[in-house]
Design a protein around this motif. Structure first.
Motif, short mmCIF file in Angstrom:
data_model
loop_
_atom_site.label_atom_id
_atom_site.label_comp_id
_atom_site.label_asym_id
_atom_site.label_seq_id
_atom_site.Cartn_x
_atom_site.Cartn_y
_atom_site.Cartn_z
N SER A 49 0.82 -1.21 0.00
CA SER A 49 0.00 0.00 0.00
C SER A 49 0.86 1.26 0.00
CB SER A 49 -0.93 0.00 1.22
OG SER A 49 -1.60 1.23 1.35
N LEU A 96 -2.28 2.07 -6.41
CA LEU A 96 -3.13 1.53 -7.47
C LEU A 96 -3.98 2.66 -8.03
CD1 LEU A 96 -4.44 -1.85 -5.98
CD2 LEU A 96 -2.62 -1.52 -7.65
N ARG A 129 -2.96 5.26 -2.65
CA ARG A 129 -2.38 4.26 -1.75
C ARG A 129 -3.43 3.66 -0.81
NH1 ARG A 129 2.04 8.11 -1.69
NH2 ARG A 129 3.96 7.13 -2.51
N SER A 149 -7.81 2.95 -3.44
CA SER A 149 -7.85 1.85 -4.40
C SER A 149 -7.85 0.49 -3.71
CB SER A 149 -6.68 1.95 -5.37
OG SER A 149 -6.69 3.16 -6.07
N TYR A 150 -7.04 0.37 -2.65
CA TYR A 150 -6.96 -0.91 -1.95
C TYR A 150 -8.26 -1.21 -1.19
CZ TYR A 150 -2.04 -1.56 -3.04
OH TYR A 150 -0.86 -1.76 -3.70
N PHE A 198 -10.70 -2.37 -3.86
CA PHE A 198 -10.35 -3.73 -4.25
C PHE A 198 -10.78 -4.74 -3.18
CE2 PHE A 198 -7.23 -7.20 -3.81
CZ PHE A 198 -7.49 -7.88 -4.99
#
Length: 489
Positions: free
Chosen positions: A85, A90, A94, A97-98, A101
């Motif tokens: 991260s 992504l 940092r 996006s995670y 997802f």
């Protein structure tokens, strides 16, 4: 009815000071609390997972224990997710996006369990995906908590951690009894379908995180060059810290204690197949154990937090082992000879063992935080939590081997008493090494005695004494990490 500006202002003040423990009600705070609430509310599916593996897939107690151990894998490598991260944004973010997802991954995993999973291997993959989803979101939200906690004033230190844990505990309490009640009226797959909607909430609130987009092209060459060395430097710091005897020996002791074999899976099969406990009753037991966990935390905070680590852990291990032997009364049906109904005995036993288990593990969390040297507190604390979760994985796998070796199956419980006896006595094995634990506060030997330890919540893979919980966990529980500022002199 028109609400005046003064009434609105009074409501905002009440919300901030009384409900949010002094934290400003920002969109980012709402996102953080939503993630923790989802982690708590996902307990809705825990009983459904146990019954699905047992009844729908026809797995044996040893197979269930082995599968649940595999599901803990993402929680043993959490620092890796943190490095990813921090160093690999992504789509330019940092954190956001995670979180997106992780929410999508969780929804897909639970959706698969609700529809297409029909084999043990597919179930393992889906449960592993669900566990991975929560582990990733937990890493991200932990990092946000640490970032915000470092900006808090001394008086506000720990307020966000307490608030976050309270929200997670509320989610767990909401679903404790409901998890069993739903199974009385719906199938496990239906419960999985309901559960699949909650991770999407994590993806939705990700956009509330206050984060600037990272443009890799616009960054200077010096920034890019220092990125990898920064991670390398952090890893070297972690290695130097964990190699110190003052940190290594307590870590090794707790690892040995938590890695002793567990009989949880076999006990779940016994309570459902032999004693005939229905999902609704098991939901009641979950509610009792959830409240017992809160009671254990309160008792520790109120009466035991100043007791030396060596003394409280040593005595709590002995006491919990002795009390765990009461499960033999249920396994051998001796409770009936004493005139105690199976259900009442199970409720009382679960209440007592969970309180003792929580009291036993609270000093582990405090010790873990007090061991962390300044500068790498969050990283080392996450690493220690991963070590504890690895010990929980080994506990499940050793329990699976022992269950298979003793011939305990879904219908044969002749040797269950021996399994319970062995698993309870095994928790005493680390006691000869009790001197590995510090006598007092590890910080007293350092010059930084007044460091404010603002750390995220601890997520620990459950390892209660047999009988403390009668359904098999598939992911760690969030536990409050209470470490107050120590002022010297």
């Amino acid at each position: 009815m028109v609400v005046s500006d003064s009434q609105l202002e009074r409501f905002k003040t009440f919300l901030k000071n009384k409900v949010l423990f002094g934290n400003e009600p920002t969109p980012e705070l709402i996102a953080i609390l939503c993630v923790y609430f989802v982690q708590g509310i996902l307990g809705l599916s825990r009983l459904a997972v146990s019954f699905f593996l047992k009844d729908d897939l026809g797995l044996s107690p040893a197979q269930v224990a082995a599968l649940v151990g595999v599901a803990a894998l993402p929680w043993t490598i959490k620092p890796v997710f943190g490095f990813l991260s921090d160093g690999l944004p992504l789509f330019g973010y940092r954190r956001r996006s995670y979180l997106v997802f992780s929410g999508i991954l969780g929804a897909l995993a639970w959706g698969a369990l609700a529809t297409v999973v029909n084999s043990p291997w597919a179930a393992t993959a889906a449960i592993l995906g669900a566990s991975l989803s929560i582990a990733i979101s937990d890493v991200i939200v932990d990092s946000l908590v640490v970032e915000r906690a470092r900006k808090e004033s001394l008086g506000q230190a720990g307020s966000l951690q307490s608030l976050s844990w309270g929200v997670s505990a509320l989610g767990g309490l909401v679903t404790a009894y409901l998890s069993g009640l739903l199974l009385e009226h719906f199938s496990s797959r239906t419960v999985f379908g309901i559960t699949a909607t909650f991770p999407l909430l994590v993806s939705a609130v990700a956009w509330l995180i206050a984060e600037e987009k990272v443009n890799r092209r616009d960054r200077s060459e010096s920034e890019k060059a220092t990125e990898t060395p920064g991670i390398r430097h952090q890893i070297k710091q972690l290695w130097r810290a964990i190699a110190q005897k003052s940190i290594l020996l307590p870590t090794a002791f707790i690892f040995l204690w938590q890695a002793t074999p567990s009989a949880d899976s076999a006990f779940f099969f016994f309570t459902t197949n032999e004693l005939g406990f229905e999902p609704e009753f098991l939901g009641r037991v979950r509610l009792v154990t959830s409240l017992a966990t809160l009671l254990g935390v309160w008792l520790f905070q109120r009466f035991l937090k100043t007791v030396p680590f060596r003394k409280i852990l040593g005595w709590s291990i002995v006491i919990s082992t002795l009390l765990g032997m009461t499960s033999l009364l249920l396994v051998t049906h001796a409770n009936r000879a004493l005139g105690i109904d199976d259900r009442w005995f199970s409720l009382g036993d679960s209440l007592i063992l969970t309180v003792i288990g929580q009291i036993a593990f609270m000093p582990v969390l405090v010790l873990s935080a007090r061991l962390c040297p300044p500068g790498i507190e969050a990283s080392l604390f996450a690493l220690l939590m991963s070590v504890w979760n690895l010990s929980g994985l080994l506990s499940q796998e050793l329990g699976a081997i022992l269950t298979h070796w003793l011939g305990v199956t879904e219908n044969n419980f002749d040797k269950l008493w021996l399994l319970v006896l062995i698993t309870n006595l095994s928790t005493l094995l680390p006691l000869p090494f009790i001197h590995w634990l510090p006598k007092g506060d590890p910080q007293e030997s350092t010059s930084e005695g007044s460091i404010n330890r603002s750390l995220p919540l601890a997520e620990v893979y459950e390892h209660h004494a047999t009988g403390a919980i009668v359904e098999q966990p598939f992911m760690p529980d969030l536990v409050p990490e209470f470490v107050t500022t120590k002022e010297e002199g």
